[in-house]
Design a protein around this motif. Sequence first.
Motif, mmCIF file in Angstrom:
data_model
loop_
_atom_site.group_PDB
_atom_site.id
_atom_site.type_symbol
_atom_site.label_atom_id
_atom_site.label_comp_id
_atom_site.label_asym_id
_atom_site.label_seq_id
_atom_site.Cartn_x
_atom_site.Cartn_y
_atom_site.Cartn_z
ATOM 1 N N GLY A 1 0.850 -1.178 0.000
ATOM 2 C CA GLY A 1 0.000 0.000 0.000
ATOM 3 C C GLY A 1 0.885 1.226 0.000
ATOM 4 N N HIS A 2 0.259 2.409 -0.060
ATOM 5 C CA HIS A 2 1.047 3.628 -0.254
ATOM 6 C C HIS A 2 1.532 4.281 1.030
ATOM 7 C CE1 HIS A 2 -0.689 3.063 -4.247
ATOM 8 N NE2 HIS A 2 0.367 3.704 -4.671
ATOM 9 N N ASP A 3 0.983 3.869 2.179
ATOM 10 C CA ASP A 3 1.487 4.441 3.436
ATOM 11 C C ASP A 3 2.949 4.054 3.654
ATOM 12 O OD1 ASP A 3 -0.997 5.496 3.916
ATOM 13 O OD2 ASP A 3 -1.597 3.963 5.375
ATOM 14 N N LEU A 4 3.330 2.866 3.209
ATOM 15 C CA LEU A 4 4.712 2.384 3.412
ATOM 16 C C LEU A 4 5.733 3.251 2.657
ATOM 17 C CD1 LEU A 4 6.557 0.235 4.711
ATOM 18 C CD2 LEU A 4 6.198 -1.173 2.673
ATOM 19 N N PRO A 5 5.579 3.462 1.346
ATOM 20 C CA PRO A 5 6.535 4.364 0.677
ATOM 21 C C PRO A 5 6.454 5.799 1.193
ATOM 22 C CG PRO A 5 4.793 3.680 -0.844
ATOM 23 C CD PRO A 5 4.666 2.828 0.379
ATOM 24 N N TYR A 6 5.286 6.219 1.646
ATOM 25 C CA TYR A 6 5.163 7.572 2.180
ATOM 26 C C TYR A 6 6.074 7.744 3.400
ATOM 27 C CZ TYR A 6 2.995 11.759 4.196
ATOM 28 O OH TYR A 6 2.775 13.006 4.716
ATOM 29 N N LEU A 7 6.178 6.697 4.195
ATOM 30 C CA LEU A 7 6.953 6.807 5.441
ATOM 31 C C LEU A 7 8.391 6.323 5.309
ATOM 32 C CD1 LEU A 7 4.249 5.698 8.048
ATOM 33 C CD2 LEU A 7 5.038 8.011 7.523
ATOM 34 N N THR A 8 8.668 5.481 4.305
ATOM 35 C CA THR A 8 10.005 4.874 4.228
ATOM 36 C C THR A 8 10.695 5.065 2.878
ATOM 37 O OG1 THR A 8 9.204 2.760 3.368
ATOM 38 C CG2 THR A 8 9.238 3.017 5.778
ATOM 39 N N THR B 1 11.089 -0.609 12.548
ATOM 40 C CA THR B 1 11.787 -1.713 11.886
ATOM 41 C C THR B 1 11.042 -2.077 10.609
ATOM 42 O OG1 THR B 1 12.421 -2.578 14.049
ATOM 43 C CG2 THR B 1 12.647 -4.059 12.165
ATOM 44 N N LEU B 2 11.788 -2.210 9.517
ATOM 45 C CA LEU B 2 11.191 -2.657 8.265
ATOM 46 C C LEU B 2 11.588 -4.123 8.063
ATOM 47 C CD1 LEU B 2 9.554 -2.011 5.732
ATOM 48 C CD2 LEU B 2 11.641 -1.140 4.680
ATOM 49 N N PHE C 1 14.536 3.940 10.004
ATOM 50 C CA PHE C 1 14.090 2.577 10.359
ATOM 51 C C PHE C 1 15.277 1.624 10.296
ATOM 52 C CE2 PHE C 1 13.308 3.130 5.777
ATOM 53 C CZ PHE C 1 14.033 2.080 5.241
ATOM 54 N N ASP C 2 15.201 0.564 11.093
ATOM 55 C CA ASP C 2 16.162 -0.536 10.995
ATOM 56 C C ASP C 2 15.607 -1.550 10.015
ATOM 57 O OD1 ASP C 2 17.710 0.660 13.002
ATOM 58 O OD2 ASP C 2 16.501 -0.297 14.556
#
Length: 385
Positions: A47-54, A76-77, A94-95
């Motif tokens: 989903g797009h929240d992940l690239p938005y944050l990382t 942590t990713l 993130f780690d």
Amino acid sequence: MSKGTPGPAPSVSVTLTGMSHVHLDRLTRVRAAMTEQGIDTLLLSVGHDLPYLTGYEAMPLERLTMLVLPRDADATLVIPRLEAPRVTEMPGVFDLVPWGETEDPTAIVAGLARGASTIAVGDQMWARFLVELLPQLPGATYRRAVDVVGPLRMIKDRAEIDALAAAGAAVDRIAAELQAGRIPLVGRTEADVSAELSARILAEGHDVVNFAIVAAGENAASPHHHAGSRVIRTDEIVLCDFGGTMNGYCSDITRCVFTGDVASAAPEIADAYAVLHEAQQAAVAAATIGAACQDVDRAAREIITAAGYGEYFVHRTGHGIGMEAHEDPYIVEGNARPLAAGHAFSIEPGIYVSGRWGMRLEDIVVAANDGPVPMNSVDHRLVGV
Ligand code: ZN
Ligand code: ZN
Ligand code: ZN
């Protein structure tokens, strides 16, 4: 209008990759929202929240990808080991925990989330991962992550607005070619023209084509018409609605052209287009800070209704846009959300007379303190080609 987005972009954002301060700032704001809402841990998968944050866009694999974001500890990713080369590491943001093919990634996530009593999960997390997690985190309460990340994603920052502007300028150039008659129409099928628009979207720097609607004559009365074998003739409206994703952000534009001298168009077409044009400009002008989303819809709808075409304007006036082609805020009756600086959305009223013709005029607009800022500026008139 779009036919919905296909898969994720094959590449991660170029503009924002490596800008760890941007992501760190977003994580800080997400943590503040978690504190406000009493959420201990956020779990985000595809989903797009992940690239938005990382900065990392996960492939929708059966292998688990998960950002574990505790409110009070390091993020942590967790990723499949074979995906590690695609992740830009961001120390301090993130780690990274890559898992091997024989490991149980759900157990790794559960270990990182243990002790959390309220957990928010992303809408697009696959059900199988949540089903596997639930028994490993007994007693936790679950909420939707969209309530935490959504309000932040709606407010575009400078880099995001720049990305929307670049994508908008790219499709503007294609629309200008269309209006100049340099994309031949008469004698070609809708599908053929759609393929050319798609190729041009990529040639203009987009990573992905999201849609390229080409609807001629009576087909334009179907707002999401699928370009087909219909051959384009002279003296008819051709509606083109196209866009893609460029550096992680979407474009979306609609222009109609007339295959012939506009002066020879049926009077009702010229009349309706004048109304549509006025309605679209009025809605753009109404998109000021503090105006309710539904007021922007009403600004367009009142003009179209007063002219007698109300029953032919069959959809909302617009949708939010950003990493997704359609996202919050929606410009629709019933949405009282006030516009804020950084909200990005389409303004795309349409008039559709079944069996005869249809028309839509669409720009992307960003709300700003000095007034609405269009991301598209190519000619708004019905141009003859
Ligand atoms: Zn569109
Ligand atoms: Zn649409
Ligand atoms: Zn649209």
